[in-house]
Write an enzyme that holds these catalytic residues in place. Structure first.
Site, mmCIF file in Angstrom:
data_model
loop_
_atom_site.group_PDB
_atom_site.id
_atom_site.type_symbol
_atom_site.label_atom_id
_atom_site.label_comp_id
_atom_site.label_asym_id
_atom_site.label_seq_id
_atom_site.Cartn_x
_atom_site.Cartn_y
_atom_site.Cartn_z
ATOM 1 N N HIS A 40 -32.780 -15.030 -28.724
ATOM 2 C CA HIS A 40 -32.390 -13.910 -29.596
ATOM 3 C C HIS A 40 -33.437 -12.798 -29.686
ATOM 4 O O HIS A 40 -33.716 -12.258 -30.758
ATOM 5 C CB HIS A 40 -32.086 -14.421 -31.005
ATOM 6 C CG HIS A 40 -30.866 -15.297 -31.102
ATOM 7 N ND1 HIS A 40 -29.782 -15.185 -30.256
ATOM 8 C CD2 HIS A 40 -30.549 -16.310 -31.964
ATOM 9 C CE1 HIS A 40 -28.860 -16.080 -30.595
ATOM 10 N NE2 HIS A 40 -29.315 -16.782 -31.624
ATOM 11 N N HIS A 100 -24.893 -12.409 -35.733
ATOM 12 C CA HIS A 100 -25.045 -13.852 -35.933
ATOM 13 C C HIS A 100 -24.604 -14.283 -37.335
ATOM 14 O O HIS A 100 -25.290 -15.081 -37.990
ATOM 15 C CB HIS A 100 -26.511 -14.246 -35.685
ATOM 16 C CG HIS A 100 -26.691 -15.648 -35.207
ATOM 17 N ND1 HIS A 100 -26.088 -16.726 -35.800
ATOM 18 C CD2 HIS A 100 -27.417 -16.155 -34.172
ATOM 19 C CE1 HIS A 100 -26.441 -17.838 -35.173
ATOM 20 N NE2 HIS A 100 -27.254 -17.514 -34.174
ATOM 21 N N GLU A 156 -20.184 -15.936 -31.888
ATOM 22 C CA GLU A 156 -21.018 -14.811 -31.450
ATOM 23 C C GLU A 156 -20.506 -14.294 -30.101
ATOM 24 O O GLU A 156 -20.673 -14.962 -29.083
ATOM 25 C CB GLU A 156 -22.471 -15.275 -31.310
ATOM 26 C CG GLU A 156 -23.055 -15.896 -32.571
ATOM 27 C CD GLU A 156 -24.187 -16.856 -32.238
ATOM 28 O OE1 GLU A 156 -25.251 -16.396 -31.785
ATOM 29 O OE2 GLU A 156 -23.997 -18.077 -32.422
#
Length: 344
Positions: free
Chosen positions: A109, A178, A309
């Site tokens: 991420h 997220h 996601e």
């Protein structure tokens, strides 16, 4: 009509550079969503049940302090590259790049200080809010100055998130939000009574560090076949699964399409996900362990939320047979995801 308001939410700690964090409240007849200028974080999302009662269906915190401490990316926009890059390493135009390793041997991420941990510049729109930031060349090890715009708009029951980006050097990019959802209302014990379907004929098996093996596997005849709705708790039991944390491979078309649907029969709440992205990560909050105190002082145990996601496929930068994740100078990255909330 959508009403849009802004208000102060707090200041970043001095060691994070200070800076004012604002909250933007978008409200229609059927949905209310609150978003921070820190990490474009969705802190609250209220929708109606079949009796017209509103509940907040996303996990998060009541105060800024919760979001400035370590947490599992609640509600945030993550990037430059969502999900995992194997060993935090990739090669572009013959040059090797090394990213920070923040997830065992991998980069996750965006790295140590990804898009979720920085302040964005907001602009209020008639029906939403647009956030902008320039991610400088070399930030977290990534090449190129990257201009990024994330736009949230609320239209009745539909929340859309548009991601746009332009770069000065070839760079990998895959942006997602997220948010952790529980359609029974955040703070409910688990999501076992939710029914889910995902429009995907294949998924990506992963190794023990959650990196795709490279195989694109058919869902047919496996616990990953979610093409027809399944009740989550019973399905996990039936297939002896500890939970999901996998990329489902969507149709490779540019046009928006319905890719996932979740229904919570006890309240009647439903959520549809439509997107232009090539993949969707279905995650069932396997790493939540009750150690975080969320909104209203409630703790969040394992499986107390799910994430859907929309994204490019994990580690695509190292897998030539995965969808292209590289953005070239002169091109524009442009993807939209729509969440539609209803009652059944």
């Amino acid at each position: 009509m959508t009403a849009v308001r802004r208000e102060a939410f707090g200041r970043m700690p001095p060691e994070e550079g200070g800076g004012e964090v604002e909250k933007f409240i978008l409200q229609s007849d059927s949905v209310k969503v609150e978003i921070l200028s820190l990490g474009c974080i969705i802190t609250t999302l209220e929708t109606k049940d079949r009796d017209g009662k509103f509940s907040d269906v996303v996990l998060g915190f009541d105060t800024l302090e919760g979001y400035t401490r370590k947490h599992p990316f609640f509600g945030a926009v993550v990037g430059r590259v969502a999900n995992r890059i194997a060993k935090g390493r990739f090669t572009v135009d013959g040059k090797e790049y090394q990213l920070f390793l923040n997830n065992g041997p991998n980069s996750l991420h965006g790295g140590a200080k990804g898009f979720d941990k920085v302040l964005w510049s907001p602009e209020v729109l008639p029906d939403g809010v647009r956030f902008f930031r320039l991610s400088p060349d070399g930030e977290e090890g990534y090449p190129g100055d990257l201009k990024v715009w994330v736009t949230y708009t609320l239209n009745g029951r539909q929340l859309s998130i548009n991601y746009r980006a332009q770069t000065s050097k070839t760079t990998p990019i895959s942006l997602t939000n997220h948010a952790y959802f529980n359609l029974a209302g955040q703070g409910s014990r688990d999501v076992y009574d939710h029914e889910i379907s995902i429009e995907a004929d294949s998924y990506l098996p992963v190794d023990d560090t959650k990196i795709p093996t490279g195989e694109v596997a058919a869902v047919q005849g496996t616990g990953f076949d979610l093409r027809q709705p399944v009740e989550l708790g019973k399905h996990l039991q039936k297939f002896h699964l500890d939970g999901f944390d996998h990329n489902f491979c969507l149709q490779q078309v540019q046009s928006p399409r319905l890719v996932a649907r979740v229904c919570h029969p006890p309240t009647g709440r439903t959520m549809e996900v439509h997107t232009t992205q090539p993949g969707i990560q279905f995650y069932t909050g396997n790493n939540l362990d009750g150690s975080l105190k969320g909104k209203g002082g409630i703790t969040y145990p394992k499986h107390s939320a799910f994430c859907l996601e929309t994204q490019n496929w994990p580690d695509a930068v190292n897998r030539p047979h995965f969808p292209n994740v590289l953005l070239q100078p002169g091109e524009e990255y442009n993807h939209t995801t729509w969440f539609v909330f209803n009652t059944a």
